[in-house]
Design an enzyme around this catalytic site. Structure first.
Site, PDB file in Angstrom:
ATOM      1  N   TYR A  27       0.947  -1.280   0.211  1.00  9.57           N
ATOM      2  CA  TYR A  27      -0.044   0.268   0.087  1.00  9.57           C
ATOM      3  C   TYR A  27       0.988   0.837   0.098  1.00  9.57           C
ATOM      4  O   TYR A  27       0.705   2.151  -1.033  1.00  9.57           O
ATOM      5  CB  TYR A  27      -1.012   0.229   1.377  1.00  9.57           C
ATOM      6  CG  TYR A  27      -1.782   1.217   1.378  1.00  9.57           C
ATOM      7  CD1 TYR A  27      -3.393   1.495   0.625  1.00  9.57           C
ATOM      8  CD2 TYR A  27      -2.056   1.990   2.685  1.00  9.57           C
ATOM      9  CE1 TYR A  27      -3.382   2.780   0.791  1.00  9.57           C
ATOM     10  CE2 TYR A  27      -2.373   3.312   2.651  1.00  9.57           C
ATOM     11  CZ  TYR A  27      -3.903   3.480   1.888  1.00  9.57           C
ATOM     12  OH  TYR A  27      -4.644   4.498   1.976  1.00  9.57           O
ATOM     13  N   GLU A  49     -11.340   6.497   4.840  1.00  9.75           N
ATOM     14  CA  GLU A  49     -10.844   6.944   5.991  1.00  9.75           C
ATOM     15  C   GLU A  49     -11.650   7.346   7.343  1.00  9.75           C
ATOM     16  O   GLU A  49     -10.841   7.519   8.373  1.00  9.75           O
ATOM     17  CB  GLU A  49     -10.386   8.413   5.479  1.00  9.75           C
ATOM     18  CG  GLU A  49      -9.126   8.182   4.520  1.00  9.75           C
ATOM     19  CD  GLU A  49      -7.644   7.842   5.190  1.00  9.75           C
ATOM     20  OE1 GLU A  49      -7.586   8.023   7.056  1.00  9.75           O
ATOM     21  OE2 GLU A  49      -7.017   7.367   4.807  1.00  9.75           O
ATOM     22  N   TRP A  57      -4.933   1.139  10.140  1.00  8.88           N
ATOM     23  CA  TRP A  57      -5.342   1.516   8.639  1.00  8.88           C
ATOM     24  C   TRP A  57      -5.020  -0.260   8.343  1.00  8.88           C
ATOM     25  O   TRP A  57      -5.772  -0.573   7.103  1.00  8.88           O
ATOM     26  CB  TRP A  57      -4.598   2.122   8.247  1.00  8.88           C
ATOM     27  CG  TRP A  57      -4.648   2.509   6.565  1.00  8.88           C
ATOM     28  CD1 TRP A  57      -3.705   1.880   6.013  1.00  8.88           C
ATOM     29  CD2 TRP A  57      -5.890   2.481   5.612  1.00  8.88           C
ATOM     30  NE1 TRP A  57      -5.024   2.108   4.244  1.00  8.88           N
ATOM     31  CE2 TRP A  57      -6.044   2.558   4.446  1.00  8.88           C
ATOM     32  CE3 TRP A  57      -6.915   3.151   6.284  1.00  8.88           C
ATOM     33  CZ2 TRP A  57      -7.154   2.890   3.529  1.00  8.88           C
ATOM     34  CZ3 TRP A  57      -7.989   3.732   5.775  1.00  8.88           C
ATOM     35  CH2 TRP A  57      -7.600   3.167   4.239  1.00  8.88           C
TER      36      TRP A  57
END
Length: 196
Positions: A27, A49, A57
């Site tokens: 990522y 988000e 995350w």
């Protein structure tokens, strides 16, 4: 003790959070801080988000395929039309984060995105988000120097709230701006610094 870029076994310097291999490194190296195209892509980043708030995350990234399926590929018009049956379906879906406030926020934000597009005074969600990119961003050398908010993320948060969006606080909006490459907080020395 400060934490600057980490050089991996491959000889490449990365931000510490993206240096451990696997999904997070992929990522970091290919997606984070890169511009996206299309309303659905911007809406997906905004939604993820918001769901990440209070979680790691990595958790959201692992669940991203399920989020895409559950939220109709982040098609804004489809999500804006979700009803109580869809809410119940989402709250029963173990593949995503089952948080009522975040599910409701996603549906609300889809409606606000449709309204933004229909108002025509900005280039939709993408144009509004891009309009808050700072002329000059930070140049952090260490993780400790990476800001959690900025004057631009505060202003963006206020404008989105004014336009009917929810779950768009300044810290979440700063993370969104980072993810979209609107502000570059890759550390100085990271191989992704300056790449959009």
């Amino acid at each position: 003790m400060s934490s600057g870029p980490v050089v991996g076994d491959d000889g490449v310097a990365r931000c510490p959070w993206g240096s451990g291999g696997g999904m997070m490194q992929e990522y970091h190296d290919t997606e984070w801080g890169t511009t996206v195209e299309g309303e659905s892509a911007y809406f997906e980043r905004l939604t993820l988000e918001a769901f990440q708030s209070g979680l790691s995350w990595a958790t959201i990234l692992r669940k991203r395929p399920a989020f895409r399926e559950a939220f109709a590929g982040f098609d804004v018009d489809a999500v804006a039309a979700f009803d109580d049956a869809d809410r119940a379906r989402l709250m029963a879906d173990a593949g995503i984060v089952r948080n009522r406030r975040k599910v409701d926020a996603t549906i609300t934000n889809a409606g606000a995105t449709v309204a933004l597009r229909e108002a025509g005074d900005v280039d939709g969600l993408a144009g509004l988000l891009r309009s808050f990119a700072p002329a000059v961003g930070p140049a952090p050398r260490t993780v400790e120097e990476v800001p959690a908010t900025s004057p631009e993320s505060l202003a963006l948060s206020k404008e989105l709230k004014r336009r009917g969006f929810v779950f768009v606080g300044p810290t979440t909006m700063h993370a969104l701006m980072e993810a979209l490459g609107l502000v570059d907080t890759h550390l100085l020395g990271c191989h992704r610094r300056g790449v959009r």
